[in-house]
Scaffold this motif. Sequence first.
Motif, short mmCIF file in Angstrom:
data_model
loop_
_atom_site.label_atom_id
_atom_site.label_comp_id
_atom_site.label_asym_id
_atom_site.label_seq_id
_atom_site.Cartn_x
_atom_site.Cartn_y
_atom_site.Cartn_z
N VAL A 1 0.85 -1.19 0.00
CA VAL A 1 0.00 0.00 0.00
C VAL A 1 0.89 1.24 0.00
N GLY A 2 0.32 2.33 -0.50
CA GLY A 2 0.98 3.61 -0.33
C GLY A 2 0.63 4.16 1.04
N ILE A 3 1.59 4.82 1.68
CA ILE A 3 1.36 5.40 3.00
C ILE A 3 1.70 6.88 2.94
N LYS A 4 0.72 7.72 3.26
CA LYS A 4 0.91 9.17 3.28
C LYS A 4 0.78 9.64 4.73
N LEU A 5 1.76 10.41 5.19
CA LEU A 5 1.74 10.90 6.55
C LEU A 5 1.98 12.40 6.57
N PHE A 6 1.08 13.12 7.21
CA PHE A 6 1.22 14.56 7.38
C PHE A 6 1.51 14.83 8.85
N ALA A 7 2.57 15.57 9.10
CA ALA A 7 3.07 15.71 10.46
C ALA A 7 2.28 16.69 11.30
N GLN A 8 2.35 16.51 12.60
CA GLN A 8 1.81 17.47 13.56
C GLN A 8 2.90 18.49 13.83
N GLY A 9 2.77 19.68 13.26
CA GLY A 9 3.85 20.65 13.29
C GLY A 9 4.79 20.43 12.12
N VAL A 10 5.87 21.19 12.04
CA VAL A 10 6.86 21.02 10.99
C VAL A 10 8.19 20.64 11.63
N LEU A 11 8.86 19.68 11.02
CA LEU A 11 10.09 19.13 11.57
C LEU A 11 11.29 19.86 11.01
N VAL A 12 12.19 20.30 11.89
CA VAL A 12 13.42 20.95 11.46
C VAL A 12 14.43 19.86 11.07
N VAL A 13 14.82 19.85 9.80
CA VAL A 13 15.75 18.81 9.32
C VAL A 13 17.13 19.37 9.01
N GLY A 14 17.28 20.68 9.12
CA GLY A 14 18.59 21.28 8.87
C GLY A 14 18.54 22.78 9.10
N LEU A 15 19.71 23.38 9.28
CA LEU A 15 19.83 24.83 9.48
C LEU A 15 20.66 25.42 8.35
N SER A 16 20.37 26.66 7.99
CA SER A 16 21.09 27.28 6.88
C SER A 16 21.26 28.77 7.13
N ASP A 17 22.15 29.38 6.33
CA ASP A 17 22.36 30.83 6.39
C ASP A 17 21.56 31.52 5.30
N ILE A 18 21.13 32.74 5.58
CA ILE A 18 20.37 33.56 4.63
C ILE A 18 21.22 34.76 4.26
N THR A 19 21.29 35.04 2.97
CA THR A 19 22.01 36.23 2.51
C THR A 19 21.09 37.44 2.63
N THR A 20 21.50 38.41 3.48
CA THR A 20 20.72 39.63 3.68
C THR A 20 21.58 40.83 3.27
N ASP A 21 20.97 42.02 3.27
CA ASP A 21 21.72 43.24 2.95
C ASP A 21 22.81 43.52 3.98
#
Length: 331
Positions: free
Chosen positions: A29-49
Amino acid sequence: MTVALVPGAQAAESQNSAPRSVIPLGRAVGIKLFAQGVLVVGLSDITTDQGLASPARACGLQEGDVITHINDAQVSSIEEVQTILQDLEGQEMELTVLRDEESQEVTTRAAQCSTDGAYKLGAWIRDSMAGIGTLTFVDPETGLFGTLGHGINDVDTAVLMKLQSGAITPASVAGVVKGVNGRPGELRGAFSSSQDLGTLYANTESGVFGHLQDPGTFTGTPVPVATAEEVHTGQATILANVAGTEVEEYTVEILKVYSNTSDTRDLMLRVTDPRLLEKTGGIVQGMSGSPILQDGKLVGAVTHVLIDHADRGYGILAQNMLDQAAQAQNT
């Protein structure tokens, strides 16, 4: 994102001393799961001014954290998070985060990316997973079903995904990557994203559980569920779906039965059927949940493949799956 569903399970005391009868299935069978909340899987840097910034890292977010609220708004999808960040336009906000089952609050501000102008947190997040697994059993009276024999964990953080909603869908196995020692094989197939057969109510270390929309969807002869004391080494069989939608019975040998395990490795088995060895090489990813039968009873489900021995795998006791299904239903 697609994941291979085969990789553990508290051996609970039996909730029912009398044997219970269920229909063993073995259907992909196919299994679809939608999480309770959002899971942090990594951290990254953002280029800002003003240079590189990472609000997520600065406020102490970690991989494996689950963000459940931003200010007072509950979030359960990536789109909801993005919308709130744009609406706040960099204003201070409070994140409610689950870490190791404990809730905590952190304060931060989204940073505006100089490339596209969007406000971002600096965290890679995931809100759902999907893949192919095997149905272990269905209760013909209630439509309760169990699948996988282990939980669905995030592929990057290994965190058990907290279930908000989910479903099983029809699936068909299109091909097999044969397993060899040192390299596990896998089932490859497709599943319908538009037709649901049943809804999920629990994603646990001992399996994924739900109820069929129509209890009569899957038919078969009910068999008793073996108690832990009835499971023994020796000949047994498994039901597996390794081509199309056809389920076949294959011989296996239960090599060991473990007691007082702290995960889903309650027993070890070896595939002995030449037909299955020819098709798959043994136990492959996607066979998680394949029911194990012995002495006319459902004794367990396949959960893991041994990487260095493709013909061998581990299984969870069916009694433990049913106990966990009942416990999750009552919480």
